[in-house]
Scaffold this motif. Structure first.
Motif, PDB file in Angstrom:
ATOM      1  N   ASP A 139       0.817  -1.223   0.000  1.00 36.86           N
ATOM      2  CA  ASP A 139       0.000   0.000   0.000  1.00 36.86           C
ATOM      3  C   ASP A 139       0.844   1.264   0.000  1.00 36.86           C
ATOM      4  N   PHE A 140       2.126   1.153  -0.381  1.00 37.80           N
ATOM      5  CA  PHE A 140       3.004   2.323  -0.382  1.00 37.80           C
ATOM      6  C   PHE A 140       2.548   3.345  -1.420  1.00 37.80           C
ATOM      7  N   LEU A 141       2.838   4.610  -1.133  1.00 38.79           N
ATOM      8  CA  LEU A 141       2.541   5.703  -2.057  1.00 38.79           C
ATOM      9  C   LEU A 141       3.812   6.064  -2.811  1.00 38.79           C
ATOM     10  N   THR A 142       3.699   6.205  -4.131  1.00 42.21           N
ATOM     11  CA  THR A 142       4.820   6.623  -4.960  1.00 42.21           C
ATOM     12  C   THR A 142       4.528   8.010  -5.527  1.00 42.21           C
ATOM     13  N   MET A 143       5.496   8.897  -5.397  1.00 45.34           N
ATOM     14  CA  MET A 143       5.361  10.272  -5.904  1.00 45.34           C
ATOM     15  C   MET A 143       6.483  10.542  -6.905  1.00 45.34           C
ATOM     16  N   ASP A 144       6.104  10.843  -8.133  1.00 45.41           N
ATOM     17  CA  ASP A 144       7.067  11.290  -9.140  1.00 45.41           C
ATOM     18  C   ASP A 144       7.115  12.813  -9.090  1.00 45.41           C
ATOM     19  N   ILE A 145       8.196  13.319  -8.532  1.00 43.70           N
ATOM     20  CA  ILE A 145       8.324  14.754  -8.261  1.00 43.70           C
ATOM     21  C   ILE A 145       9.284  15.369  -9.267  1.00 43.70           C
ATOM     22  N   GLU A 146       8.769  16.273 -10.085  1.00 48.10           N
ATOM     23  CA  GLU A 146       9.623  17.002 -11.025  1.00 48.10           C
ATOM     24  C   GLU A 146       9.894  18.392 -10.460  1.00 48.10           C
ATOM     25  N   LEU A 147      11.161  18.718 -10.273  1.00 47.73           N
ATOM     26  CA  LEU A 147      11.536  20.054  -9.811  1.00 47.73           C
ATOM     27  C   LEU A 147      11.569  20.968 -11.030  1.00 47.73           C
ATOM     28  N   VAL A 148      10.663  21.905 -11.082  1.00 46.12           N
ATOM     29  CA  VAL A 148      10.510  22.749 -12.276  1.00 46.12           C
ATOM     30  C   VAL A 148      11.410  23.978 -12.194  1.00 46.12           C
ATOM     31  N   THR A 149      11.339  24.710 -11.104  1.00 55.86           N
ATOM     32  CA  THR A 149      12.163  25.908 -10.939  1.00 55.86           C
ATOM     33  C   THR A 149      12.592  26.052  -9.484  1.00 55.86           C
ATOM     34  N   GLY A 150      13.677  26.797  -9.283  1.00 52.09           N
ATOM     35  CA  GLY A 150      14.033  27.267  -7.956  1.00 52.09           C
ATOM     36  C   GLY A 150      14.967  26.400  -7.140  1.00 52.09           C
ATOM     37  N   PHE A 151      15.531  25.326  -7.720  1.00 50.54           N
ATOM     38  CA  PHE A 151      16.416  24.454  -6.956  1.00 50.54           C
ATOM     39  C   PHE A 151      17.777  24.380  -7.631  1.00 50.54           C
ATOM     40  N   ALA A 152      18.774  25.025  -7.030  1.00 51.06           N
ATOM     41  CA  ALA A 152      20.133  24.983  -7.564  1.00 51.06           C
ATOM     42  C   ALA A 152      20.720  23.592  -7.367  1.00 51.06           C
ATOM     43  N   PRO A 153      21.722  23.195  -8.167  1.00 54.78           N
ATOM     44  CA  PRO A 153      22.348  21.880  -8.000  1.00 54.78           C
ATOM     45  C   PRO A 153      22.887  21.695  -6.573  1.00 54.78           C
ATOM     46  N   PHE A 154      22.481  20.580  -5.934  1.00 57.88           N
ATOM     47  CA  PHE A 154      22.894  20.341  -4.554  1.00 57.88           C
ATOM     48  C   PHE A 154      22.567  18.894  -4.203  1.00 57.88           C
ATOM     49  N   ASP A 155      23.281  18.354  -3.212  1.00 53.60           N
ATOM     50  CA  ASP A 155      22.975  17.021  -2.701  1.00 53.60           C
ATOM     51  C   ASP A 155      21.973  17.166  -1.558  1.00 53.60           C
ATOM     52  N   TYR A 156      20.694  17.110  -1.907  1.00 51.44           N
ATOM     53  CA  TYR A 156      19.623  17.377  -0.960  1.00 51.44           C
ATOM     54  C   TYR A 156      19.299  16.144  -0.110  1.00 51.44           C
ATOM     55  N   ASP A 157      18.903  16.395   1.135  1.00 51.42           N
ATOM     56  CA  ASP A 157      18.305  15.368   1.973  1.00 51.42           C
ATOM     57  C   ASP A 157      16.791  15.496   1.903  1.00 51.42           C
ATOM     58  N   VAL A 158      16.093  14.408   2.227  1.00 49.50           N
ATOM     59  CA  VAL A 158      14.631  14.387   2.178  1.00 49.50           C
ATOM     60  C   VAL A 158      14.078  14.095   3.568  1.00 49.50           C
ATOM     61  N   LEU A 159      13.044  14.803   3.924  1.00 46.52           N
ATOM     62  CA  LEU A 159      12.273  14.543   5.138  1.00 46.52           C
ATOM     63  C   LEU A 159      10.835  14.231   4.719  1.00 46.52           C
ATOM     64  N   VAL A 160      10.283  13.150   5.253  1.00 49.45           N
ATOM     65  CA  VAL A 160       8.891  12.777   4.990  1.00 49.45           C
ATOM     66  C   VAL A 160       8.130  12.765   6.306  1.00 49.45           C
ATOM     67  N   GLU A 161       7.035  13.497   6.356  1.00 51.34           N
ATOM     68  CA  GLU A 161       6.165  13.502   7.528  1.00 51.34           C
ATOM     69  C   GLU A 161       4.837  12.827   7.180  1.00 51.34           C
ATOM     70  N   VAL A 162       4.296  12.098   8.130  1.00 56.93           N
ATOM     71  CA  VAL A 162       3.004  11.432   7.963  1.00 56.93           C
ATOM     72  C   VAL A 162       1.993  12.093   8.903  1.00 56.93           C
ATOM     73  N   TYR A 163       0.838  12.464   8.344  1.00 54.81           N
ATOM     74  CA  TYR A 163      -0.220  13.100   9.137  1.00 54.81           C
ATOM     75  C   TYR A 163      -1.482  12.263   9.087  1.00 54.81           C
ATOM     76  N   ASP A 164      -2.139  12.164  10.225  1.00 55.09           N
ATOM     77  CA  ASP A 164      -3.463  11.550  10.286  1.00 55.09           C
ATOM     78  C   ASP A 164      -4.440  12.495   9.575  1.00 55.09           C
ATOM     79  N   ALA A 165      -5.091  12.016   8.523  1.00 51.63           N
ATOM     80  CA  ALA A 165      -5.956  12.889   7.720  1.00 51.63           C
ATOM     81  C   ALA A 165      -7.231  13.285   8.437  1.00 51.63           C
TER      82      ALA A 165
END
Length: 235
Positions: A139-165
């Motif tokens: 039941d995992f969620l997959t997100m295809d995220i395209e960065l369109v503007t505003g992100f300079a080249p960098f080795d980014y870290d990711v944070l994912v938060e889960v909220y009770d809807a």
């Protein structure tokens, strides 16, 4: 006059593979799938539509990476980078999959995704509401995220938060400190990811005598070719 100069400058910069400063806010586009199908809207989707990334403040990178909520947890996250037009090993698209588990047989949640630079995480996407089914591994969620503007080249870290809807309570999160798949992702937005030597054609249209002279020249060339070919066939 100044408008034409600005347009010409823009064309020149694009032709050299450069970009103008990003004045607008950063922008991303996202496609979401669950069970390998486009995510269906939950009954709580209308409520979720009121949420946006601006509602979620940036998070410091020094944040302690654990959460004490026992009813939800992130079992695993995995990532894939793609789309590198300029072959500099920085990618403009990220496929991020997150498997949320719960003690409940069915529970609606949503995710907030952040990208982190050297000092803080900034929110880039609030997912649609989707249901998780106990500890179902499919039941995992997959997100295809395209960065369109505003992100300079960098080795980014990711944070994912889960909220009770149902309550909008933060119930779980995972970041680069506890999952290597969320660490040091080489990303840049599409406005930085331009092919080197990209060709840009600038066409100037003129009226009046210059246009007339150009048309006359083309007619003359056509007439000459017709006469030359006609003479050649008779010979």
């Amino acid at each position: 006059m100044w408008k034409n100069t600005l347009r010409l400058t823009t064309f020149v910069l694009l032709g050299l593979g450069l970009s103008l400063p990003t004045w607008a806010n950063s922008k991303v586009t996202v496609k979401e799938t669950q069970f390998e199908q486009p995510l269906k809207e939950s009954s709580l989707q209308q409520q979720k539509d009121k949420r946006s990334v601006t509602a979620f403040a940036s998070r410091p990178k020094s944040r302690v990476s654990h959460h004490d909520e026992p009813d939800f947890w992130i079992f695993d996250s995995w990532s894939e980078l793609y789309q590198d037009n300029d072959f500099d090993n920085y990618y403009s698209s990220l496929r991020l999959s997150v498997d949320v588990d719960s003690v409940y047989s069915q529970a609606p949640v949503y995710l907030v995704v952040y990208l982190g630079d050297a000092t803080e995480y900034s929110s880039v996407h609030v997912s649609s509401v989707f249901d998780v089914y106990g500890d179902d591994s499919n039941d995992f969620l997959t997100m295809d995220i395209e960065l369109v503007t505003g992100f300079a080249p960098f080795d980014y870290d990711v944070l994912v938060e889960v909220y009770d809807a149902q309550t909008d309570e933060l119930v779980a999160f995972s970041d680069a400190q506890d999952d290597a798949d969320l660490s040091l992702l080489s990303l840049e937005s599409a406005d930085y990811d331009r092919s080197q030597g990209e060709t840009v054609v600038v066409v100037e249209e003129h009226g009046g005598s210059l246009a007339g002279a150009g048309l006359a020249a083309l007619l003359a060339v056509g007439f000459y070719r017709r006469v030359y070919l006609s003479v050649g066939r008779r010979a």
